[in-house]
Design an enzyme around this catalytic site. Structure first.
Site, PDB file in Angstrom:
ATOM      1  N   ARG A 115       5.575   6.265   4.460  1.00 22.76           N
ATOM      2  CA  ARG A 115       5.196   7.244   3.425  1.00 22.76           C
ATOM      3  C   ARG A 115       4.124   8.219   3.893  1.00 22.76           C
ATOM      4  O   ARG A 115       3.692   9.080   3.115  1.00 22.76           O
ATOM      5  CB  ARG A 115       4.688   6.498   2.178  1.00 22.76           C
ATOM      6  CG  ARG A 115       5.714   5.575   1.563  1.00 22.76           C
ATOM      7  CD  ARG A 115       5.081   4.615   0.578  1.00 22.76           C
ATOM      8  NE  ARG A 115       4.154   3.696   1.222  1.00 22.76           N
ATOM      9  CZ  ARG A 115       3.441   2.762   0.580  1.00 22.76           C
ATOM     10  NH1 ARG A 115       3.555   2.661  -0.736  1.00 22.76           N
ATOM     11  NH2 ARG A 115       2.628   1.964   1.242  1.00 22.76           N
ATOM     12  N   CYS A 157      -1.322   5.232  10.310  1.00 24.30           N
ATOM     13  CA  CYS A 157      -0.560   4.013  10.037  1.00 24.30           C
ATOM     14  C   CYS A 157       0.940   4.285  10.210  1.00 24.30           C
ATOM     15  O   CYS A 157       1.411   5.393   9.988  1.00 24.30           O
ATOM     16  CB  CYS A 157      -0.839   3.539   8.609  1.00 24.30           C
ATOM     17  SG  CYS A 157      -0.032   1.963   8.213  1.00 24.30           S
ATOM     18  N   HIS A 197      -4.627   5.195   4.827  1.00 23.63           N
ATOM     19  CA  HIS A 197      -4.060   5.585   3.529  1.00 23.63           C
ATOM     20  C   HIS A 197      -4.289   4.473   2.512  1.00 23.63           C
ATOM     21  O   HIS A 197      -4.283   3.288   2.857  1.00 23.63           O
ATOM     22  CB  HIS A 197      -2.555   5.891   3.655  1.00 23.63           C
ATOM     23  CG  HIS A 197      -1.718   4.708   3.992  1.00 23.63           C
ATOM     24  ND1 HIS A 197      -0.968   4.025   3.055  1.00 23.63           N
ATOM     25  CD2 HIS A 197      -1.536   4.043   5.156  1.00 23.63           C
ATOM     26  CE1 HIS A 197      -0.354   3.015   3.637  1.00 23.63           C
ATOM     27  NE2 HIS A 197      -0.678   2.997   4.916  1.00 23.63           N
ATOM     28  N   ASP A 208       3.185   3.317   8.334  1.00 21.07           N
ATOM     29  CA  ASP A 208       3.804   3.373   7.004  1.00 21.07           C
ATOM     30  C   ASP A 208       4.695   4.614   6.851  1.00 21.07           C
ATOM     31  O   ASP A 208       4.254   5.728   7.128  1.00 21.07           O
ATOM     32  CB  ASP A 208       2.680   3.383   5.942  1.00 21.07           C
ATOM     33  CG  ASP A 208       3.213   3.126   4.548  1.00 21.07           C
ATOM     34  OD1 ASP A 208       4.090   3.893   4.087  1.00 21.07           O
ATOM     35  OD2 ASP A 208       2.762   2.170   3.909  1.00 21.07           O
ATOM     36  N   CYS A 252      -2.433   0.592   1.644  1.00 22.06           N
ATOM     37  CA  CYS A 252      -1.965   0.196   2.979  1.00 22.06           C
ATOM     38  C   CYS A 252      -1.584  -1.288   2.982  1.00 22.06           C
ATOM     39  O   CYS A 252      -2.418  -2.156   2.705  1.00 22.06           O
ATOM     40  CB  CYS A 252      -3.048   0.472   4.019  1.00 22.06           C
ATOM     41  SG  CYS A 252      -2.524   0.057   5.693  1.00 22.06           S
TER      42      CYS A 252
HETATM   43 ZN   LIG Z   1      -0.647   1.335   6.171  1.00 21.65          ZN
END
Ligand SMILES: [Zn+2]
Length: 227
Positions: A56, A52, A108, A54, A111
């Site tokens: 993080r 992803c 994750h 993302d 999400c």
């Molecule tokens: Zn995500």
């Protein structure tokens, strides 16, 4: 005046990144004087990571891998849509040219992409992208609806979405043909837990998934599939 202050802040934040970059270069050279000579010479990673976008979930960092060790593709909610030229090009190049041994789909928990797909709202351009996740929900509607607690249901959809991306990778001609010839790549499904930093292996049974997928999606004539 607010505007000049904001501009100064933006410049400072980029300066910080260039300073970090110089520190990173000198630490790499200290550990290995020829580090950048090796990077310039070419890449031969064993892993393709599809995760992803993302912020993080930094791919190299969570796996403890160096530059040159993992080929990376990231998008919202780690999807592998059949008609997405971007992810399909990455898989094709990684399998046929880099000859990666493992393909990892890493989702994750928490999400935002999966959360958005569960939200009844018009998200504009994101609608067709997140529709892929709603399709995963529809495929596993019985199992998901049987989970009473909302957060647990959300977590399970995150896992099922990773599994679906794994299947979409196994459906490609590149993966089926390479596996038939070389016995690699193997496809893995993982989920990263933001709460404790640990990777959870969903233990995809690659052989079983391949056989299952090839009943309908066989693109590798002469493979073990009977269909
Ligand atoms: Zn995500």
């Amino acid at each position: 005046m607010a505007k000049p202050n904001i501009n100064r802040y933006l410049r400072q934040s980029l300066d910080h990144i260039f300073q970090n970059n110089k520190k990173w270069v000198s630490s790499k050279k200290q550990t290995d004087a020829s580090f950048f000579d090796k990077l310039s010479a070419g890449q031969s990673p064993d892993y393709l990571y599809i995760g992803c976008s993302d912020s993080r979930v930094p791919a190299n960092e969570i796996m403890g891998l160096e530059a040159g060790e993992v080929f990376v593709h990231r998008n919202i909610a780690n999807l592998v849509p059949n008609v997405d030229l971007n992810v399909m090009s990455v898989i094709n190049y990684a399998v046929r040219h880099l000859k990666v041994k493992h393909i990892i789909v890493c989702g994750h928990y928490n999400c935002g992409g999966v959360k958005a797909a569960l939200t009844p709202a018009d998200l504009g351009l994101l609608n067709p992208w997140l529709r892929n996740i709603r399709d995963v929900y529809r495929l596993h509607e019985k199992e998901l609806d049987a989970i009473p607690e909302e957060h647990a249901r959300y977590n399970r959809l995150i896992e099922l979405n990773v599994m679906e991306s794994c299947r979409n990778i196994i459906k490609t001609a590149a993966v089926q043909q390479s596996y038939q010839e070389n016995q690699y790549p193997i496809v893995h499904g993982w989920v990263f837990d933001l709460g404790d930093g640990l990777l959870k292996d969903l233990k995809v049974d690659f052989e079983a998934e391949l056989a299952n997928v090839q009943k309908i999606y066989c693109l590798s004539p002469g493979s073990n599939s009977e269909h």
